[in-house]
Motif scaffolding. Structure first.
Motif, PDB file in Angstrom:
ATOM      1  N   GLU A  16      -4.749  -6.974   0.463  1.00 32.20           N
ATOM      2  CA  GLU A  16      -3.228  -6.947  -0.271  1.00 32.20           C
ATOM      3  C   GLU A  16      -3.031  -8.746  -0.719  1.00 32.20           C
ATOM      4  N   LEU A  17      -2.150  -7.948  -1.950  1.00 32.22           N
ATOM      5  CA  LEU A  17      -1.937  -9.987  -2.795  1.00 32.22           C
ATOM      6  C   LEU A  17      -0.924 -10.723  -1.756  1.00 32.22           C
ATOM      7  N   ARG A  65       7.749   0.968  -8.288  1.00 26.15           N
ATOM      8  CA  ARG A  65       6.866   0.502  -8.758  1.00 26.15           C
ATOM      9  C   ARG A  65       7.592  -0.132  -9.950  1.00 26.15           C
ATOM     10  N   ARG A  83       8.670  -3.751  -9.615  1.00 24.31           N
ATOM     11  CA  ARG A  83       7.641  -4.838 -10.107  1.00 24.31           C
ATOM     12  C   ARG A  83       7.877  -5.395 -11.452  1.00 24.31           C
ATOM     13  N   GLU A 138       2.728  -8.841 -11.904  1.00 24.34           N
ATOM     14  CA  GLU A 138       2.264  -8.623 -10.562  1.00 24.34           C
ATOM     15  C   GLU A 138       1.787  -7.224 -10.486  1.00 24.34           C
ATOM     16  N   ARG A 139       1.631  -6.903 -11.676  1.00 24.09           N
ATOM     17  CA  ARG A 139       1.013  -5.196 -12.525  1.00 24.09           C
ATOM     18  C   ARG A 139       0.091  -5.413 -12.008  1.00 24.09           C
ATOM     19  N   GLN A 192      -2.009  -6.770  -9.687  1.00 26.93           N
ATOM     20  CA  GLN A 192      -2.314  -5.297  -8.675  1.00 26.93           C
ATOM     21  C   GLN A 192      -3.661  -4.807  -9.452  1.00 26.93           C
ATOM     22  N   GLU A 193      -3.921  -4.583 -10.868  1.00 25.79           N
ATOM     23  CA  GLU A 193      -4.604  -3.774 -11.161  1.00 25.79           C
ATOM     24  C   GLU A 193      -6.185  -4.894 -11.376  1.00 25.79           C
ATOM     25  N   SER A 234      -6.562   2.402  -5.095  1.00 18.57           N
ATOM     26  CA  SER A 234      -5.491   1.680  -5.173  1.00 18.57           C
ATOM     27  C   SER A 234      -4.083   1.850  -5.040  1.00 18.57           C
ATOM     28  N   HIS A 269       0.603  -2.097  -3.011  1.00 19.08           N
ATOM     29  CA  HIS A 269       0.372  -3.312  -2.464  1.00 19.08           C
ATOM     30  C   HIS A 269      -0.508  -3.712  -2.663  1.00 19.08           C
ATOM     31  N   GLU A 270      -1.419  -2.614  -2.141  1.00 16.55           N
ATOM     32  CA  GLU A 270      -3.419  -2.965  -1.919  1.00 16.55           C
ATOM     33  C   GLU A 270      -4.350  -1.775  -2.483  1.00 16.55           C
ATOM     34  N   PHE A 330      -5.341 -13.323  -1.783  1.00 13.94           N
ATOM     35  CA  PHE A 330      -5.260 -11.696  -2.117  1.00 13.94           C
ATOM     36  C   PHE A 330      -5.955 -12.286   0.052  1.00 13.94           C
TER      37      PHE A 330
END
Length: 587
Positions: free
Chosen positions: A336-337, A365, A368, A372-373, A376-377, A398, A401-402, A443
């Motif tokens: 998780e970030l 979503r 965000r 942030e996206r 996460q990617e 994915s 948020h994790e 993370f």
């Protein structure tokens, strides 16, 4: 010489300001047409490779307002008959405006050209052509323009034929590799498609040539416009051409053609541009398919972790279609970030009914940001790559948020698990994640116990989530924790109401619970070390670098504030738990 759309470049491969190739005849080729058999080059031999795209006739002295780049300017010298001294400056002015050459017919208005004009043309590599008296300007215009149009038509026809062939490959189900193979065959060179991180997506040609293209300086070509760029030799050929693969405003990488012998021509860039367009189509199609497949996989893994995917046999059979092997001992890893709390706050536990339900990726979503996206990617891509290298049968997906991975586990010792394959995955995922992220992010990771059936995965997922949260509370960002190594903190994390924990700390520690006064914080540190040493006064004094009598005084002060903890085991337990709660950050 490297150049982009902002640089005119060598004559045989010149790019217009729009980023498109400009085709024409070189000055040397123009001198070879039949109507110019008697023409003679008297200066500027270094500029024979300049490209001629259009022709113009000089009829007025102020011709500079009417000329255009890549023009062959024809004149009898009539506009300058009274000011032959201006010819020297005329060469400089025409050269600065990008003209290809100046062709002059002497005898009627000008008997000869000034030596300064010829010297200026030689210095600048600006061709000066002496025309024969018996040739008309209309003959030159007709033949040269016809040859230019024929050249352009031939190049465009070949490019269009290549484009149709490449599109047909895609329509018949071919991918990047088939496109690259076709281009390599057409140009008889090595061709490679690289993504934005210099990874080879497809390549054709000897391995050493493919590796050489990977080694090209990506920063040097980062400014290449839509028309591409390359390195060209003195005769309009070069060793490589580079064209960006663009689609929907996004840069998907580069397509590069490489010829160690320097056989690439300017016209080959048009073919490479068409190949880049088709490659962009293939890449976007692959991304769209991958996105749908990824969402489908994530939805099914979410159902498994929520306990609503069916019995074990159905889950195992369905996972086989994804290449996942869950019919073995496995454990759940959650990454998780940091810097973003989970929905409801870090200490908020889901109710019993939805306890193992992973968060819906679409629910949050909307709020965000792009950054942030992107992070996460990157995290998902890093974990997917790392897990796949170490466990081909692992499940990775994915969520909002994790990133969740279900990986194989051997043995039951958490110390061995986190030090073995899990540690290797963590290290590799961290390296990949940090390598290309523009802003430094971290993370935290949590690892569950080993389970032996899909039915136990919801509980394992909850354990991993708890390990992430408690590990971050204890150790800050970038924490890595196994559920079985949480100890008493695992029990404290079960308290769903943070206010209960805050009240317990205040009631047990009193004034020592605050961080406002340095003296009280120092006393709390003394209490913590006393409890850690099981009230060993000598050892505590040694650790804190206190005199024995000073520590005795502090113990007395602590007992007046907290009670006789040196004699009351239950009070010592309460004090120890309160200090543990204070260590749990974010409650």
């Amino acid at each position: 010489m490297s150049y982009t759309t902002a640089d005119p470049g060598p004559p045989a491969l010149r790019l217009a300001s729009t980023g498109t190739l400009t085709y024409g005849l070189s000055v040397g080729e123009v001198l070879g047409v039949s109507t110019l058999n008697g023409a003679r080059l008297i200066a500027g031999r270094a500029g024979l490779e300049r490209v001629v795209q259009r022709l113009n006739v000089m009829e007025v002295p102020d011709i500079l307002s009417w000329v255009k780049p890549n023009e062959l300017l024809l004149t009898t010298g009539y506009p300058l008959r009274n000011t032959p001294q201006s010819l020297d400056n005329l060469v400089a002015d025409l050269d600065e405006r990008g003209l290809a050459a100046l062709a002059i017919k002497l005898g009627r208005y000008l008997d000869s050209l000034p030596a300064e004009m010829i010297a200026q043309a030689d210095r600048r590599g600006f061709p000066l052509i002496l025309l024969p008296n018996d040739v008309g300007f209309d003959d030159i215009l007709n033949q040269v323009l016809t040859d230019i149009l024929n050249r352009q038509a031939s190049v465009l026809a070949r490019t269009e034929e290549v484009h149709r062939a490449l599109v047909q490959i895609v329509l018949c189900g071919g991918g990047l590799q088939e496109v690259v193979d076709e281009v390599a065959t057409l140009l008889d060179v090595a061709v490679v498609v690289l993504d934005g991180e210099q990874r080879v997506l497809a390549g054709a040609g000897p391995d050493e040539h493919v590796q050489a293209m990977r080694a090209f300086d990506a920063g040097r070509h980062a400014a290449c416009g839509r028309g591409g760029c390359g390195i060209i030799g003195a005769h309009g050929t070069g060793d490589h051409l580079v064209v960006p693969v663009m689609a929907g405003g996004f840069d998907h990488g580069r397509i590069i053609a490489f010829s160690p012998g320097g056989t690439l021509r300017g016209t080959d860039l048009g073919i490479l541009e068409r190949a880049a367009t088709v490659a962009a189509l293939v890449v976007t199609k692959q991304q769209a398919v991958a996105a749908v497949e990824s969402k489908y996989r994530a939805d099914f893994l979410r159902d498994i972790l929520a306990g609503r995917a069916g019995d074990d046999d159905r889950v195992v059979a369905h996972c086989d279609g994804f290449g996942w092997d869950l019919d073995r001992p496995v454990m759940v890893i959650v990454a998780e970030l940091d810097g973003r709390p989970r929905g409801g706050g870090p200490a908020a536990e889901p109710d019993a009914k939805n306890r193992a339900k992973p968060p819906d990726p679409d629910a949050a979503r909307g709020g965000r940001g792009a950054e942030e996206r992107s992070a996460q990617e990157r995290l998902a891509a890093a974990w997917t790559t790392a897990v796949r290298r170490h466990d081909r049968g692992a499940a990775v997906a994915s969520f909002a948020h994790e990133v969740v991975a279900v990986v194989g586990a051997e043995g039951d010792d958490p110390a061995e698990l986190t030090a073995g394959p899990v540690q290797a995955m963590l290290k590799e995922a961290s390296s990949i994640f940090a390598e290309h992220l523009p802003v430094r992010r971290t993370f935290s990771t949590g690892v569950s116990r080993t389970v032996t059936s899909p039915a136990a995965l919801p509980e394992a997922y909850e354990q991993a989530v708890k390990a992430v949260r408690v590990g971050r509370q204890l150790n800050g960002t970038g924490a890595r924790a196994h559920f079985d190594q949480l100890g008493v903190y695992r029990l404290l994390s079960l308290v769903s109401d943070p206010e209960e924990l805050h009240a317990f700390v205040r009631e047990t520690l009193g004034d020592l619970a605050a961080d406002d006064e340095p003296e009280l914080v120092d006393l709390r540190r003394t209490l913590q070390v006393l409890l850690e040493t099981n009230l060993n006064v000598a050892e505590t004094a040694r650790r804190l670098h206190f005199h024995y009598n000073t520590l005795r005084y502090r113990i007395g002060k602590l007992e007046r504030m907290l009670g006789a903890f040196t004699e009351d085991a239950h009070l010592r337990l309460n004090l120890t738990l309160a200090l543990h709660v204070l260590r749990m950050r974010g409650i």
